[in-house]
Design a protein around this motif. Structure first.
Motif, PDB file in Angstrom:
ATOM      1  N   ARG A  34       0.749  -1.251   0.183  1.00 32.09           N
ATOM      2  CA  ARG A  34      -0.101   0.075  -0.050  1.00 32.09           C
ATOM      3  C   ARG A  34       0.929   1.251  -0.036  1.00 32.09           C
ATOM      4  O   ARG A  34       0.306   2.280  -0.159  1.00 32.09           O
ATOM      5  CB  ARG A  34      -0.902   0.069   1.363  1.00 32.09           C
ATOM      6  CG  ARG A  34      -1.992  -0.901   1.177  1.00 32.09           C
ATOM      7  CD  ARG A  34      -2.718  -0.724   2.520  1.00 32.09           C
ATOM      8  NE  ARG A  34      -3.366   0.427   2.614  1.00 32.09           N
ATOM      9  CZ  ARG A  34      -4.633   0.613   2.019  1.00 32.09           C
ATOM     10  NH1 ARG A  34      -5.212  -0.023   1.550  1.00 32.09           N
ATOM     11  NH2 ARG A  34      -4.949   1.794   2.366  1.00 32.09           N
ATOM     12  N   TYR A  35       2.096   1.112   0.323  1.00 39.01           N
ATOM     13  CA  TYR A  35       3.079   2.366   0.273  1.00 39.01           C
ATOM     14  C   TYR A  35       3.075   2.893  -0.951  1.00 39.01           C
ATOM     15  O   TYR A  35       3.264   2.439  -1.972  1.00 39.01           O
ATOM     16  CB  TYR A  35       4.320   1.688   0.726  1.00 39.01           C
ATOM     17  CG  TYR A  35       5.428   3.046   0.914  1.00 39.01           C
ATOM     18  CD1 TYR A  35       5.148   3.794   1.952  1.00 39.01           C
ATOM     19  CD2 TYR A  35       6.401   3.190   0.082  1.00 39.01           C
ATOM     20  CE1 TYR A  35       6.157   4.838   1.892  1.00 39.01           C
ATOM     21  CE2 TYR A  35       7.342   3.836   0.270  1.00 39.01           C
ATOM     22  CZ  TYR A  35       7.354   5.099   1.250  1.00 39.01           C
ATOM     23  OH  TYR A  35       8.381   5.931   1.177  1.00 39.01           O
ATOM     24  N   SER A  36       2.984   4.235  -0.861  1.00 37.28           N
ATOM     25  CA  SER A  36       2.894   5.165  -2.203  1.00 37.28           C
ATOM     26  C   SER A  36       3.881   6.068  -2.177  1.00 37.28           C
ATOM     27  O   SER A  36       4.179   6.785  -3.014  1.00 37.28           O
ATOM     28  CB  SER A  36       1.600   5.745  -2.128  1.00 37.28           C
ATOM     29  OG  SER A  36       1.436   6.678  -1.255  1.00 37.28           O
ATOM     30  N   MET A  74       4.749   8.839  -0.507  1.00 39.23           N
ATOM     31  CA  MET A  74       4.279  10.227  -0.550  1.00 39.23           C
ATOM     32  C   MET A  74       5.356  11.233  -0.323  1.00 39.23           C
ATOM     33  O   MET A  74       6.102  10.944   0.528  1.00 39.23           O
ATOM     34  CB  MET A  74       2.949  10.434   0.648  1.00 39.23           C
ATOM     35  CG  MET A  74       1.925   9.610   0.280  1.00 39.23           C
ATOM     36  SD  MET A  74       0.422   9.985   1.866  1.00 39.23           S
ATOM     37  CE  MET A  74       1.202   8.691   2.616  1.00 39.23           C
ATOM     38  N   LYS A  89      -0.377   2.373 -13.196  1.00 38.15           N
ATOM     39  CA  LYS A  89      -0.525   2.622 -11.695  1.00 38.15           C
ATOM     40  C   LYS A  89      -1.809   3.286 -11.563  1.00 38.15           C
ATOM     41  O   LYS A  89      -1.780   4.467 -12.020  1.00 38.15           O
ATOM     42  CB  LYS A  89       0.825   3.224 -11.135  1.00 38.15           C
ATOM     43  CG  LYS A  89       0.404   3.489  -9.556  1.00 38.15           C
ATOM     44  CD  LYS A  89       0.544   2.224  -9.003  1.00 38.15           C
ATOM     45  CE  LYS A  89       0.220   2.464  -7.380  1.00 38.15           C
ATOM     46  NZ  LYS A  89       0.320   1.271  -6.613  1.00 38.15           N
ATOM     47  N   TYR A 119      -4.104   5.178  -8.661  1.00 39.31           N
ATOM     48  CA  TYR A 119      -4.223   5.597  -6.972  1.00 39.31           C
ATOM     49  C   TYR A 119      -5.420   5.944  -6.747  1.00 39.31           C
ATOM     50  O   TYR A 119      -6.425   6.388  -7.605  1.00 39.31           O
ATOM     51  CB  TYR A 119      -3.276   6.936  -7.104  1.00 39.31           C
ATOM     52  CG  TYR A 119      -2.005   6.564  -6.676  1.00 39.31           C
ATOM     53  CD1 TYR A 119      -1.354   6.125  -5.653  1.00 39.31           C
ATOM     54  CD2 TYR A 119      -1.125   7.379  -7.694  1.00 39.31           C
ATOM     55  CE1 TYR A 119      -0.263   5.961  -5.743  1.00 39.31           C
ATOM     56  CE2 TYR A 119       0.003   7.184  -7.596  1.00 39.31           C
ATOM     57  CZ  TYR A 119       0.651   6.643  -6.630  1.00 39.31           C
ATOM     58  OH  TYR A 119       2.202   6.541  -6.524  1.00 39.31           O
ATOM     59  N   THR A 158       6.098   8.693 -10.398  1.00 36.73           N
ATOM     60  CA  THR A 158       5.257   7.370 -10.147  1.00 36.73           C
ATOM     61  C   THR A 158       6.189   6.158 -11.014  1.00 36.73           C
ATOM     62  O   THR A 158       6.197   5.080 -10.434  1.00 36.73           O
ATOM     63  CB  THR A 158       3.888   7.405 -10.473  1.00 36.73           C
ATOM     64  OG1 THR A 158       3.524   8.496  -9.803  1.00 36.73           O
ATOM     65  CG2 THR A 158       3.295   6.248 -10.095  1.00 36.73           C
ATOM     66  N   LYS A 180       9.299   5.291  -9.045  1.00 39.90           N
ATOM     67  CA  LYS A 180       9.079   4.467  -7.896  1.00 39.90           C
ATOM     68  C   LYS A 180       8.876   2.928  -8.261  1.00 39.90           C
ATOM     69  O   LYS A 180       8.948   2.158  -7.511  1.00 39.90           O
ATOM     70  CB  LYS A 180       8.025   5.057  -7.088  1.00 39.90           C
ATOM     71  CG  LYS A 180       8.213   6.449  -6.482  1.00 39.90           C
ATOM     72  CD  LYS A 180       7.000   6.975  -5.702  1.00 39.90           C
ATOM     73  CE  LYS A 180       6.846   8.339  -5.257  1.00 39.90           C
ATOM     74  NZ  LYS A 180       5.798   8.750  -4.992  1.00 39.90           N
ATOM     75  N   ILE A 183       6.845   1.064  -5.012  1.00 41.22           N
ATOM     76  CA  ILE A 183       5.523   0.849  -5.052  1.00 41.22           C
ATOM     77  C   ILE A 183       5.279  -0.274  -6.038  1.00 41.22           C
ATOM     78  O   ILE A 183       6.018  -0.505  -7.110  1.00 41.22           O
ATOM     79  CB  ILE A 183       4.554   2.286  -5.225  1.00 41.22           C
ATOM     80  CG1 ILE A 183       5.074   2.892  -6.670  1.00 41.22           C
ATOM     81  CG2 ILE A 183       5.130   3.112  -4.288  1.00 41.22           C
ATOM     82  CD1 ILE A 183       4.262   4.011  -7.202  1.00 41.22           C
ATOM     83  N   SER A 236      -0.147  -1.482 -10.489  1.00 38.43           N
ATOM     84  CA  SER A 236      -1.456  -1.955 -10.657  1.00 38.43           C
ATOM     85  C   SER A 236      -1.470  -2.869 -11.687  1.00 38.43           C
ATOM     86  O   SER A 236      -2.022  -3.915 -11.710  1.00 38.43           O
ATOM     87  CB  SER A 236      -2.332  -0.812 -11.131  1.00 38.43           C
ATOM     88  OG  SER A 236      -2.292   0.341 -10.217  1.00 38.43           O
TER      89      SER A 236
END
Lengths: 267, 326
Positions: A261-263, A265, B11, B13, B65, B68, B74, B77
């Protein structure tokens, strides 16, 4: 295997040295933190007065004095703040740097707590010497066996407290303000750990229930050993180990789920 | 085998939606609603070992993103990623030893201690021996001109020095794949140049693969032959820098030095006027109108000098986004 052990020792040594240096950067803050843990010394006065006033608690005024002094000492070595740091790392995305390294981030927190203990030790000892100087009747020397057993139990109490709080910290992945869980938990900790009053003066039914929870083993149990009050050592150690195991198992499970779940942030 | 392989990466969110005002606040408290934001959508590309690739896009386009996900921070999806032969989000130790991520707006160094202390932690974590540690710190600090600074508390370093120390910390384990997210953000021109030169030298010396995002186009033009451009989560361009200019903005910059200064309104009739600096005026002119425009200027005005060059890339990309050409 040998190489892994050597690596673990090298990492631990380096982290200890660096985090010790880090803790010593804040001398005034360190002294204030030690003083902020003086609640047991205030409660000592309250309970000594109550015992002198004829209250039948099964403990003499001198027992209360020594008990709360032991509580003060145990508290100094079991203070944990990992939830606030971990929550900040998750919310601000600072966990990302730790996740990029082949080393579990939890060890950074664990070892920094231990390093802080060494930085705090001289301040705590000075306060205790000062206390004995002001109130020499309270001075006592625990037996070697009790002192060693207390040392072991204090270490376990710290691990238990850390494991519990670090497990609550994992909820930062879901609720971002996980320290609210710690605040709720602290209510029980405050009353059932022996911080406010020795568990042995509670009603028998409460004592029977509390002894299966982790709370009395965080303060009351090690403090009682140091003072020389009767305790069930075998049962106490067993309950502590079971709770540590439960928290660690839950912690690892939440860690794995939370990382999904880590994004990252803010990073 | 490519160092980075990305296939249909997406991805999505969930983002909480809150209306303004008291009613919105109470509604948000009792009945929280979420909407899905597709930060990255079906992105595919490959980057060969040793390549330096620029990753361009406006704010919120999906660059960070993507980085990451490529570093395993992260979980995607959808889609597949392989970096240095590993699936990033499995976070195997062997993978983590091969990569690094530098974020210009974030720091890993301990603020109150000298950078050398943080470097020692990294050395221990990556299992770097004392001898290798000294050798690498010596080599990298020389490349970054940082020798004297590593024993000062990080908080006492300038922004540029701190960024260099961050780079040193991130590269101490000699990663094969570097993900650099705005590594020159906020630095002055000199510091930007020295970071750029360092990255170029590092890439040449260690044959490292680099994926770089930057708002400073000079970083991209100095380091990257190839660029990826992302917009609203979708990859809209993958190719050479020159090709990007030809495809999205086939135009030239015309710089005219006049015998006498003219006002902006007088100059604007000749084309899309950029900066005017005294008697020197800059125009951005579409390729097909170039000859006509130059002929008109030469006929109407007293020209001392005239040059035609490629326009600054930041200007072109800014215009592309402003004009909604994508």
């Amino acid at each position: 295997m040998k190489r892994q052990i050597q690596r673990a020792i090298a990492i631990t040594k380096t982290l200890m040295v660096v985090y010790y240096a880090y803790m010593l950067e804040y001398r005034a803050e360190l002294l204030l933190w030690v003083l902020s843990g003086s609640l047991p010394l205030i409660l000592m006065g309250v309970w000594v007065q109550a015992a002198q006033g004829g209250g039948n608690f099964g403990l003499s005024p001198l027992d209360f004095t020594r008990y709360f002094l032991a509580v003060f000492l145990v508290r100094q070595f079991t203070v944990v703040w990992v939830i606030w740091e971990f929550e900040r790392e998750v919310v601000e995305g600072k966990l990302s740097f730790r996740l990029l390294q082949p080393f579990d981030p939890g060890w950074h927190h664990f070892i920094s707590h231990i390093a802080e203990r060494f930085a705090r030790l001289p301040f705590a000892l000075i306060l205790i010497v000062l206390f004995f100087w002001l109130y020499p009747q309270s001075f006592w020397v625990p037996s070697l066996a009790n002192a060693l057993l207390c040392l072991l139990v204090v270490c376990l109490a710290f691990v238990l407290r850390f494991a519990a709080q670090y497990t609550f910290a994992m909820f930062s992945f879901w609720i971002e303000r996980a320290n609210a869980i710690e605040s709720f938990w602290f209510l029980f900790y405050l009353f059932l750990s022996g911080l406010i009053a020795p568990v042995r003066i509670f009603p028998p039914l409460v004592q029977e229930i509390v002894k299966w929870t982790p709370f009395p083993y965080m303060i009351d149990f090690p403090a009682s050993i140091l003072v020389g009050l009767p305790v069930n050592v075998g049962q106490g150690l067993a309950v502590m180990l079971v709770w540590i195991g439960l928290f660690l198992a839950l912690n690892r499970r939440l860690w794995r789920l939370g990382l999904k779940r880590y994004s990252g942030m803010g990073a | 085998m490519p160092a980075i392989q990305v296939e249909n990466l997406s991805k999505i969110y969930p983002v909480a939606v809150k209306e303004p005002g008291l009613a919105g606040t109470l509604n948000h408290f009792f009945r929280r609603t979420y909407r899905s934001v597709a930060a990255v959508q079906s992105v595919s590309f490959e980057i060969g070992a040793g390549e330096v690739v620029g990753f361009l896009g406006a704010n919120g386009a999906g660059k960070t993103t993507t980085l990451k996900m490529l570093t395993g921070l992260i979980h995607p999806s959808e889609g597949k990623i392989r970096v240095a032969g590993h699936v990033p989000f499995c976070r195997e130790n062997a993978f983590l030893r091969k990569i690094t991520l530098v974020m210009g707006q974030k720091q890993q160094l301990i603020w109150d201690l000298p950078a050398l202390d943080s470097l020692r932690i990294n050395a221990a974590v990556y299992g770097i021996s004392d001898q290798t540690f000294r050798q690498r710190v010596g080599e990298l600090s020389e490349m970054l001109s940082l020798q004297e600074k590593l024993t000062q508390p990080v908080r006492k370093l300038s922004l540029g020095e701190r960024m260099k120390a961050e780079l040193l910390a991130a590269l101490l384990h000699q990663p094969e794949v570097l993900f650099l997210d705005e590594p020159t953000l906020g630095l002055d021109v000199n510091a930007q140049v020295s970071v750029r030169e360092f990255l170029k030298e590092y890439n040449q010396r260690y044959k490292a693969t680099v994926l770089l995002t930057s708002h400073y186009m000079a970083d991209i033009t100095a380091l990257c032959q190839r660029v990826l451009m992302i917009h609203a989560g979708k990859l809209i361009y993958d190719g050479s820098l020159d090709g990007l200019l030809d495809r999205f903005a086939p135009c030239r910059e015309v710089t005219v030095e006049l015998a006498q200064g003219l006002s902006s309104s007088q100059l604007a009739v000749y084309g899309d006027l950029g900066n005017v600096d005294g008697r020197i005026a800059h125009f951005i002119v579409p390729q097909e109108k170039l000859t006509q425009m130059i002929a008109r200027i030469l006929a109407d005005l007293e020209v001392v000098d005239l040059t035609v060059t490629d326009p600054p890339i930041e200007e072109v990309i800014g215009r592309v986004f402003r004009a909604g050409a994508i």
